[in-house]
Every structure is written in C-alpha cells, then in structure tokens.
Write an enzyme that holds these catalytic residues in place. Structure first.
Site, short mmCIF file in Angstrom:
data_model
loop_
_atom_site.label_atom_id
_atom_site.label_comp_id
_atom_site.label_asym_id
_atom_site.label_seq_id
_atom_site.Cartn_x
_atom_site.Cartn_y
_atom_site.Cartn_z
NE ARG A 1 -3.91 1.81 2.55
CZ ARG A 1 -3.74 2.53 3.67
NH1 ARG A 1 -2.77 2.25 4.50
NH2 ARG A 1 -4.57 3.50 3.95
CB SER B 1 -12.38 -1.19 -0.81
OG SER B 1 -11.02 -1.47 -0.68
CE LYS C 1 -8.65 4.34 3.29
NZ LYS C 1 -9.56 3.69 2.33
#
Lengths: 211, 211
Positions: free
Chosen positions: A39, A108, A137
């Site tokens: 990521r 997602s 996040k």
C-alpha cells in the site's frame, strides 16, 4: 485457482517509519501472514516498481499471495498476481479488461451496495470494512459493525476479507461471521514487534472464534 | 505520424490553485498551445481518470496533442495518445512494451547521457532541461544552459523540447538552438492571465528567434 489468503497484512510506511515495506513483509510472513498488500499511493514509479518487485519475489519464495494496492501501472510493471482497488482507485471493470482473468482483483466495500457492485464489477474478493473504528485511514468511513459484515458474508458470493480496527481480541468474533479472512495494517505495522503481533493475530484467526 | 507539438503547456494545480487542469488547458490552447501535458503525480485514480478524460476530449476537439505525465495506469484508462516519462517515472522500455508503437512516449533528460538513453530506450521525443533555473520543480537538476541544449539538438536524432525557466525573453535564444519546441509550466499556469501569457510565448516561439 486464485489463492486469496486468509491473513492479509498491508505494509505501510506512512503510519510508521521504523520499517521498510520489505522489512514489514518479512516480519509479517514470519508471523504467519499469507497475503501481503503493498500500500503506497504515491512516490517515484521507478523506485516503487523496484520495491514492489522485491516484495513480489519475497512473497513468491514464501508461497504468499502478493497484492498491489491501487497502482495498475506498477501491477503491470512487475506482473503482480494481484491488485486491490478501493472505491476511489482505478475502476475494477477497466482493470479486469486490462489485466485479464488470471490476475486476482480485490475490491473495497463498506456497505452492502458497494459489495454488490464489487461482485457485479468482477472482483475476486472483497475487502469489507472498516468493521471497527480505525486510525489507519484518515478518511475511513464509519465502522460497519459485525451485523452488517455478517449480512454481507451471507448475501455476497465472494470471499470476504474483514478490515478495519481488527485486534487479537476482536478477531474471533469477526471469524464467527463466516468471513474468508482478515486484513490489518496498524495491528501489525505499528506494533512494537510486528512479527509477534502477526503471530498473535494468526493464532486468534486459526482458533476460528473457538478459544 | 505522431504529432508532438511545438508549444507544450504542463497543467499544474500545486504551484497555483486558481485554475483547474481543464481551465488551464482551455486557456493555454486559446493562447496557442499545441500540446497539453497533464501533470498530476498523485490523487484518487477514479477522479483523476475523469479529469484526464476531459482533458483528452478537449485536446482532441482542438486538434492539440494530449500527454499524460508519468501515470501509465491513467494513460491506459483513457487511451491517451501520449505519455511523458521523467527520469524517476515509469521506465520507458516497459512503457513501450505495454503501450505499443502508436502511443507517443516522451522522455526527460538533463544531460547528454540521459538524452542518449532516452533515444536507446525508444522515446519519440525528449524534454530537455532545465535549460534555465526553474522554480516549478522543487527537485530540479542544475540548469543545463543553451550550449548543452545545442549539443543535444546536434547529436540526438529526436525532436527536442526545451523546458525549465523559459520566458518570452529567452525563448528566441532557445529556438535558435534548433529545438523542436518548448514546454512551460509557471510561464503560463502561474501568470495573472494564462491565455495572454501563452499567446506571448507562442508569438516569441513563432518568431524563431528573429524578432
């Protein structure tokens, strides 16, 4: 068959800076991760392709699934076996068209509707969450909770990977919803000993809620 | 034949925030730009693909070359006719392999050796610079100056686009080196009236150094 993995660790070098992506992947795999997701949203492509290639090699050697987050260009560059596409990332149908049927594509979702759309769009699995409140996040959606997760598992005929606020404590309850597996960031990357943290999570996951 | 354009304007929304990419492209084209480069290193892919698509449509309608900076994923998504790859960006040979011969691929170079490598790698044109000191890039290399630019034009059998610190005042001297054209960021995007600024630059470019 595409191997999705049950224990995904997303490597992160923004939330923590002690370890590189490669170091985190090594520790996570040593602790029992069977899928690594790279990521990294930005950064110089030439360097990031190199990092992604190293991660891919490590995962191949370890028999672990490797997934690139978002970046279809890097996925193509290293011929990654997998890509994970969030709601704001590269569109899944277009990714499928470009990458073909063999590449593992994850989507997602945070709602039932988004999960249905991932299925229609041709995703191979769904990362569903955040199940619990998360600090990994900044722009995370509200937590879905276990009831919605269970509903998604019941309705959507794709492997569901739970993500968001997972800890050794809540993983048994998460597994009881019937999810295929879990994905974590902070619960491994931001712990004092990422390998030990991964080992703990793996053990709770294996117990399948029966501990 | 691939149309490279002689007056490239790179749209930028970091150095200035008054105008969107699309607004800048419209103003630049109205002022005489014949190539627009979409320079956006990060941001949510789904949104950026939309912006890139709008820019591509505008350029097609205006008969102007459209080039995506760095992002091969977005290039594929909108089937852009062109991509520009800097020294740290996606590798040119790999981009050629993925995109094929029809797509216009530009490379960046700041030295003779880098320019030779762009040629070997299969670039269609070279963005050479910075020719003069620039404030548009925080990590810009030292300015090459006009002598080196002239040497590159003489040795490298590719169209050379000069970039870096260009102004209406120095463009005539730049054109005298025999470059194919010029590329600017701040000289259009950061001026009070981007259209008028583009018009001025275009006029100086057309004069070919004879004003």
């Amino acid at each position: 068959m595409k191997k999705i993995g049950r224990f995904h660790v997303l490597t992160d070098t923004l939330l923590q800076t002690r370890f590189s992506h490669l170091e985190l992947a090594e520790l996570a795999i040593a602790g029992g991760a069977d899928a690594i997701q790279f990521r990294q949203k930005a950064g110089p492509s030439r360097e990031m392709i190199k990092v992604a290639g190293q991660l891919k090699d490590l995962c191949q050697k370890s028999g672990v699934t490797f997934i690139v987050n978002d970046r279809l260009d890097w996925t193509l560059a290293i011929q990654s076996e997998g890509i994970h596409l969030g709601q704001e990332d590269f569109p899944i149908p277009l990714a499928r068209k470009i990458l073909g049927e063999k590449v593992l594509i994850g989507g997602s979702a945070g709602t039932l509707e988004e999960a249905r759309k991932c299925l229609r769009d041709g995703a191979d699995y769904i990362g569903f969450g955040p199940v619990f409140p998360t600090t990994s996040k900044a722009d995370a959606a509200p937590a879905s909770g276990l009831d919605l997760l269970e509903r998604v598992v019941g309705e959507i005929s794709l492997p569901i990977i739970a993500i968001g606020g997972l800890t050794p404590e809540n993983i048994p309850r998460v597994m009881q919803t019937g999810v295929h597996g879990v994905a974590v960031i902070s619960a491994v990357c931001c712990q004092k000993d990422p390998r030990e943290a991964a080992r703990n999570l793996r053990r709770m996951l294996e117990s399948g809620g029966h501990v």
